[in-house]
Design a protein around this motif. Structure first.
Motif, short mmCIF file in Angstrom:
data_model
loop_
_atom_site.label_atom_id
_atom_site.label_comp_id
_atom_site.label_asym_id
_atom_site.label_seq_id
_atom_site.Cartn_x
_atom_site.Cartn_y
_atom_site.Cartn_z
N ASN A 1 0.82 -1.21 0.00
CA ASN A 1 0.00 0.00 0.00
C ASN A 1 0.86 1.27 0.00
OD1 ASN A 1 -2.53 -1.23 -0.11
ND2 ASN A 1 -2.54 -1.62 2.08
N ILE A 2 1.98 1.23 0.71
CA ILE A 2 2.90 2.38 0.68
C ILE A 2 3.39 2.61 -0.74
CG2 ILE A 2 5.20 3.17 1.38
CD1 ILE A 2 4.73 1.82 4.09
N VAL A 3 3.80 1.53 -1.39
CA VAL A 3 4.33 1.63 -2.76
C VAL A 3 3.26 2.13 -3.72
CG1 VAL A 3 5.18 0.27 -4.72
CG2 VAL A 3 6.14 -0.10 -2.43
N ILE A 4 2.05 1.58 -3.60
CA ILE A 4 0.96 1.98 -4.51
C ILE A 4 0.61 3.46 -4.33
CG2 ILE A 4 -1.51 1.69 -4.97
CD1 ILE A 4 -1.12 -1.31 -4.45
N ILE A 5 0.52 3.90 -3.07
CA ILE A 5 0.15 5.30 -2.81
C ILE A 5 1.23 6.23 -3.31
CG2 ILE A 5 -0.39 7.02 -1.05
CD1 ILE A 5 -1.63 4.72 0.62
N TYR A 6 2.49 5.92 -3.01
CA TYR A 6 3.60 6.76 -3.50
C TYR A 6 3.59 6.79 -5.04
CZ TYR A 6 6.23 7.66 0.83
OH TYR A 6 6.66 8.12 2.05
N THR A 7 3.37 5.64 -5.65
CA THR A 7 3.36 5.58 -7.12
C THR A 7 2.25 6.43 -7.70
OG1 THR A 7 4.26 3.32 -7.03
CG2 THR A 7 3.28 4.03 -9.11
N ASN A 8 1.05 6.32 -7.12
CA ASN A 8 -0.09 7.11 -7.60
C ASN A 8 0.11 8.61 -7.38
OD1 ASN A 8 -1.40 4.81 -8.44
ND2 ASN A 8 -2.63 4.59 -6.60
N LYS A 9 0.90 8.96 -6.37
CA LYS A 9 1.21 10.37 -6.11
C LYS A 9 2.35 10.87 -6.99
CE LYS A 9 1.59 11.52 -1.70
NZ LYS A 9 0.67 12.65 -1.44
N GLY A 10 2.93 9.96 -7.77
CA GLY A 10 4.04 10.34 -8.65
C GLY A 10 5.39 10.41 -7.94
N GLU A 11 5.44 9.90 -6.71
CA GLU A 11 6.68 9.94 -5.93
C GLU A 11 7.41 8.60 -6.09
OE1 GLU A 11 6.25 11.62 -1.97
OE2 GLU A 11 4.38 12.59 -2.58
N THR A 12 7.93 8.39 -7.29
CA THR A 12 8.53 7.10 -7.67
C THR A 12 9.73 6.74 -6.81
OG1 THR A 12 7.82 7.50 -9.94
CG2 THR A 12 9.47 5.79 -9.59
N GLU A 13 10.59 7.71 -6.51
CA GLU A 13 11.79 7.42 -5.73
C GLU A 13 11.44 6.90 -4.34
OE1 GLU A 13 14.89 7.36 -6.82
OE2 GLU A 13 14.04 7.82 -8.79
N LYS A 14 10.43 7.50 -3.73
CA LYS A 14 10.00 7.04 -2.41
C LYS A 14 9.40 5.64 -2.49
CE LYS A 14 9.19 11.56 -0.26
NZ LYS A 14 8.19 12.46 0.37
N ALA A 15 8.67 5.38 -3.58
CA ALA A 15 8.09 4.05 -3.78
C ALA A 15 9.19 3.00 -3.90
CB ALA A 15 7.20 4.04 -5.02
N LEU A 16 10.22 3.31 -4.69
CA LEU A 16 11.34 2.37 -4.87
C LEU A 16 12.11 2.17 -3.57
CD1 LEU A 16 12.61 3.61 -8.35
CD2 LEU A 16 11.60 1.36 -7.86
N ALA A 17 12.28 3.25 -2.79
CA ALA A 17 13.00 3.15 -1.52
C ALA A 17 12.25 2.26 -0.53
CB ALA A 17 13.21 4.54 -0.92
N ALA A 18 10.92 2.43 -0.48
CA ALA A 18 10.09 1.60 0.40
C ALA A 18 10.15 0.14 -0.02
CB ALA A 18 8.64 2.10 0.39
N MET A 19 10.14 -0.06 -1.34
CA MET A 19 10.20 -1.42 -1.88
C MET A 19 11.54 -2.08 -1.55
SD MET A 19 8.05 -3.26 -3.71
CE MET A 19 8.42 -4.59 -2.56
N LYS A 20 12.60 -1.33 -1.70
CA LYS A 20 13.94 -1.87 -1.42
C LYS A 20 14.09 -2.27 0.04
CE LYS A 20 18.89 -0.93 -1.98
NZ LYS A 20 19.24 -1.56 -0.68
N LYS A 21 13.59 -1.42 0.93
CA LYS A 21 13.68 -1.71 2.36
C LYS A 21 12.95 -3.01 2.70
CE LYS A 21 12.22 -0.02 6.91
NZ LYS A 21 11.45 1.00 7.65
N ALA A 22 11.76 -3.16 2.14
CA ALA A 22 10.97 -4.37 2.42
C ALA A 22 11.60 -5.61 1.81
CB ALA A 22 9.55 -4.18 1.88
N ARG A 23 12.11 -5.49 0.58
CA ARG A 23 12.73 -6.64 -0.09
C ARG A 23 14.03 -7.05 0.59
NH1 ARG A 23 12.50 -8.05 -5.14
NH2 ARG A 23 13.70 -9.78 -4.29
N ASP A 24 14.78 -6.08 1.08
CA ASP A 24 16.02 -6.41 1.79
C ASP A 24 15.73 -7.23 3.04
OD1 ASP A 24 17.54 -5.10 -0.09
OD2 ASP A 24 17.86 -3.28 1.11
N ALA A 25 14.62 -6.90 3.71
CA ALA A 25 14.24 -7.62 4.93
C ALA A 25 13.60 -8.96 4.63
CB ALA A 25 13.29 -6.76 5.76
N ASN A 26 12.88 -9.05 3.50
CA ASN A 26 12.16 -10.29 3.14
C ASN A 26 12.38 -10.59 1.65
OD1 ASN A 26 10.41 -10.60 5.76
ND2 ASN A 26 10.08 -8.50 5.09
#
Length: 407
Positions: free
Chosen positions: A221-246
């Motif tokens: 949901n964080i990634v989707i909301i950031y993406t829909n707001k056009g904040e791609t860098e924040k979406a990618l950063a959130a995704m990276k943090k989650a993927r690094d952990a899992n």
């Protein structure tokens, strides 16, 4: 002269302290008599004195003020928010403050649940956030605030809650206790209740398990909301943090695949999809998501394959059944257009018959899936579609019978 000055200052402090105590006693009396409007007025008068109060007096002031704004549970969400804020200023050794916190928590829980049940999701979000502020040992309140805000389509607030949950590393994983009742059905119960039922022999086969983590949902949901707001860098950063952990979480893989697809990175999309499927080949929801993504990318055959595999694992998924039927019927318009474009020659008539047979074949292929949807989760639109298809294939009796299921 110096002694007189010191004495004068001491007298001023004493007079000020007496005034504060008098005002606070008036405030406590107004609260006790349920004169909450009067009490809130006294709170306003006391605000200018707050800085001069000692610790003990401040606790009395904050406690009485919180009671004034809470108004024994009848207050608006706005006033309850103020009550919660005031409670947060109490010292840690306030027994009365802890008692009021429990009272507010119980009242808020009822109020927030009622708001959610009545589909007042915006106020439900405020209520659940206040619950978290009252009891920060239970971040699940913050999760329900996020869900409520998301349902209310308040994306900024939903994002704020989800980011807070992410920073808390909230998983939502809990131990679930269960047992089988005399009818053979599994029930999830409080541990003590379950144990008593087992002792009374009304339940058997007791067990426990861990609930599924909510981290993947939160990140998605964080990634989707950031993406829909056009904040791609924040979406990618959130995704990276989650993927690094899992790194092997299939849901996160699909979320990132979807993000990469939206960004036009089709090669990365294919890589992540393949990895997700390899990690968890028998996940029906994953296969469903893969089908949706494949269909969105224009690969209907791959989508159909994924939908079919998903149904092999979970044949009662109404969304999968519906989407597969829609996918099958997607070629209908093309066939109709071709039929309408034909002339009256012998060759055109033969082609017309061929296309008509193809159209009927589509209908017959889609019917079982639509029938299953109506059986599992009746929906008027699906029923109307099925009635029309029954009419087209000459199954008039079925058309009449299915109309009775309309809700």
């Amino acid at each position: 002269m110096k002694k007189q000055l010191i004495l004068g200052i001491a007298l001023l402090v004493s007079v000020s302290s007496i005034a504060q105590k008098k005002e606070i006693k008036a405030l406590e009396k107004a609260v006790k008599n349920s004169n909450y409007a009067e009490a809130k007025g006294l709170v306003t008068q006391l605000q200018s004195m707050e800085g001069a109060m000692d610790g003990k007096l401040k606790d009395k002031y904050y406690l009485a003020s919180a009671n004034a704004f809470f108004a024994n549970g009848t207050a608006s969400y706005g006033d309850i928010s103020k009550a919660v804020e005031l409670l947060g200023k109490l010292s840690n050794n306030s027994v009365e403050g802890d008692k009021l916190k429990r009272t507010i928590e119980n009242g808020l829980l009822t109020k927030a649940n009622n708001s959610y049940t009545n589909k007042d999701f915006a106020n439900a979000a405020i209520g659940f956030e206040n619950l978290y502020n009252v009891n920060k040992t239970d971040p699940s309140y913050l999760y329900y605030a996020a869900v409520s805000a998301l349902t209310a389509q308040d994306m900024d607030e939903a994002l704020r809650y989800y980011v807070m949950l992410d920073e808390l590393n909230y998983t939502g994983v809990e131990t679930e206790y269960f047992a089988t009742n005399l009818e053979g059905k599994e029930e999830v119960l409080d541990k003590n209740v379950r144990d008593n039922y087992v002792r009374l022999k009304t339940h058997t086969n007791p067990g426990e398990r861990q609930t599924e983590s909510r981290q993947g949902e939160i990140t998605k949901n964080i990634v989707i909301i950031y993406t829909n707001k056009g904040e791609t860098e924040k979406a990618l950063a959130a995704m990276k943090k989650a993927r690094d952990a899992n790194p092997n979480d299939s849901n996160l893989l699909v979320t990132e695949a979807n993000l990469q697809y939206k960004l036009g990175n089709t090669a990365k999309y294919e890589e992540l999809i393949s990895q997700a499927l390899k990690n968890d080949p028998n996940n029906s929801e994953l296969l469903y998501n893969l089908a949706v993504l494949a269909n969105d990318s224009g690969n209907s055959e791959k989508a159909k394959t994924y939908y079919s595999k998903s149904l092999e694992i979970d044949p009662t998924n109404a969304n999968t059944l519906t989407n597969l039927a829609v996918l099958i019927l997607a070629d209908e318009q093309s066939i109709i257009d071709q039929m309408n474009s034909l002339g009256t020659s012998a060759a055109d008539n033969r082609k017309y018959d061929e296309l008509k047979a193809n159209r009927l074949s589509l209908y017959n292929e889609a019917i079982p899936y639509l029938e299953k949807v109506v059986e599992i989760a009746p929906d008027n639109k699906i029923i109307d579609t099925l009635v029309s298809i029954y009419g087209a294939v000459g199954q008039d009796e079925k058309a009449k019978a299915i109309k009775a299921k309309k809700i």
